[in-house]
Scaffold this active site. Sequence first.
Site, PDB file in Angstrom:
ATOM      1  N   LYS A  87       9.236  -8.813  -5.178  1.00 23.35           N
ATOM      2  CA  LYS A  87       7.784  -8.902  -5.051  1.00 23.35           C
ATOM      3  C   LYS A  87       7.166  -9.507  -6.310  1.00 23.35           C
ATOM      4  CE  LYS A  87       5.473  -7.742  -2.135  1.00 23.35           C
ATOM      5  NZ  LYS A  87       4.975  -8.493  -0.940  1.00 23.35           N
ATOM      6  N   TYR A 110      13.827  -4.637  -4.802  1.00 25.00           N
ATOM      7  CA  TYR A 110      12.580  -4.823  -4.053  1.00 25.00           C
ATOM      8  C   TYR A 110      11.447  -5.219  -4.985  1.00 25.00           C
ATOM      9  CZ  TYR A 110       8.048  -3.398  -2.183  1.00 25.00           C
ATOM     10  OH  TYR A 110       6.728  -3.361  -1.832  1.00 25.00           O
ATOM     11  N   THR A 142       2.555  -5.138  -4.557  1.00 25.07           N
ATOM     12  CA  THR A 142       2.782  -3.720  -4.819  1.00 25.07           C
ATOM     13  C   THR A 142       2.623  -3.394  -6.295  1.00 25.07           C
ATOM     14  OG1 THR A 142       4.496  -1.988  -4.772  1.00 25.07           O
ATOM     15  CG2 THR A 142       5.246  -4.240  -4.989  1.00 25.07           C
ATOM     16  N   ASP A 143       2.327  -2.128  -6.581  1.00 19.64           N
ATOM     17  CA  ASP A 143       2.273  -1.689  -7.978  1.00 19.64           C
ATOM     18  C   ASP A 143       3.652  -1.578  -8.606  1.00 19.64           C
ATOM     19  OD1 ASP A 143       3.141   0.550  -6.587  1.00 19.64           O
ATOM     20  OD2 ASP A 143       1.584   1.891  -7.350  1.00 19.64           O
ATOM     21  N   GLU A 144       4.697  -1.630  -7.780  1.00 18.66           N
ATOM     22  CA  GLU A 144       6.049  -1.478  -8.326  1.00 18.66           C
ATOM     23  C   GLU A 144       6.463  -2.643  -9.214  1.00 18.66           C
ATOM     24  OE1 GLU A 144       9.107   0.186  -5.869  1.00 18.66           O
ATOM     25  OE2 GLU A 144       7.653   0.947  -4.422  1.00 18.66           O
TER      26      GLU A 144
END
Length: 361
Positions: A169, A165, A139-141
């Site tokens: 990741k 989260y 993810t870009d997060e």
Amino acid sequence: MTTTYTPHHVLVTGGAGFIGTNFVHFWLQQYPDTRLVILDALTYAGRYENLQPLEGQANFRFVHGDILDQPLVEQLLREETIDTIVHFAAESHVDRSIYGPDAFLKTNIDGTHSLLKAAKTVWLDEKPGFVHRFHHVSTDEVYGTLSATDPAFTEITPYAPNSPYAASKAASDHVIRAYQHTYGLQTTTSNCSNNYGPYQYPEKLIPLAISNLLQGKPVPIYGDGQQIRDWLYVDDHNRGIDLIIRTGRIGETYNIGGNNEQANLSLIHELCALLDARFPDSPHVPHNQHIVYVTDRPGHDRRYAIDNSKICSELGYVPAETFQSGLAKTLDWYLSHPDFWQGDVKLFGTHAPSTTLREQV
């Protein structure tokens, strides 16, 4: 310079979830001669019903199991002669991670490590020289947050995760890299922006808004609604994964974005306008009357944006959908599948400490 890799027997983890389901349908339409084995624990957001139309196909197998079960994964790799793993399985809802981080650390970090250990055992220790791919979907997060004027995330943006989260990741990304660098596992990683489309569990913004608006229920908007995300139609994401698996460089990371930055509030107003046009006689018109503002969640990132120039220039990736076309397709799908969002939907709220948070979902 890129080389072409051809998968033959593919293990898809999390294939009954949102992106995984779309990937399975996309892949079998594109490559019907490929053998797909789906491994999914069928937690609250995974639905076997998503895959039922594929039952009986000779090239499809579903296995109800957990990525933390390393012996099971090793067994599948051996008996199915798996040469490719596409790893979607993850806990992914930020709100849930804030109030229950343990499941995120266990699944996203330990689960990924369990898969890597199984792959190393079967592909490297037992079959030296065996050609394989392990593609990790992230993810870009992991990159943190951007201001309104910051340049978009690139593959060399430093990691700065801000939620449990995102941290889980980020950790899994690093373990993937370590197994490639240390042991020679043939891995690739993609970091995608916010996905939307069919089969998305109705706790996420777009399907939740569609469901609530169709029923005349409030649509909760965090804070001022000006949080910006780069929205990526799910099959555009799957096209990118396909390119990376087949032509991406081993050990590389590729960002996949939709070139569609939208503020949450603007997105919901656009969705309301679509519904107004589709159902002008609905008692819920104008649909934007159902927008309500709720207290922002802790540590809410302000803006995400993906610079996807690497995958575009190296692999020829081009998103097929505009935000308008993708949103219309998404709405059409939910309208034609009311059972998906009218049934037993386990919305976030059971772990929330207040009524306000339960309303936010």
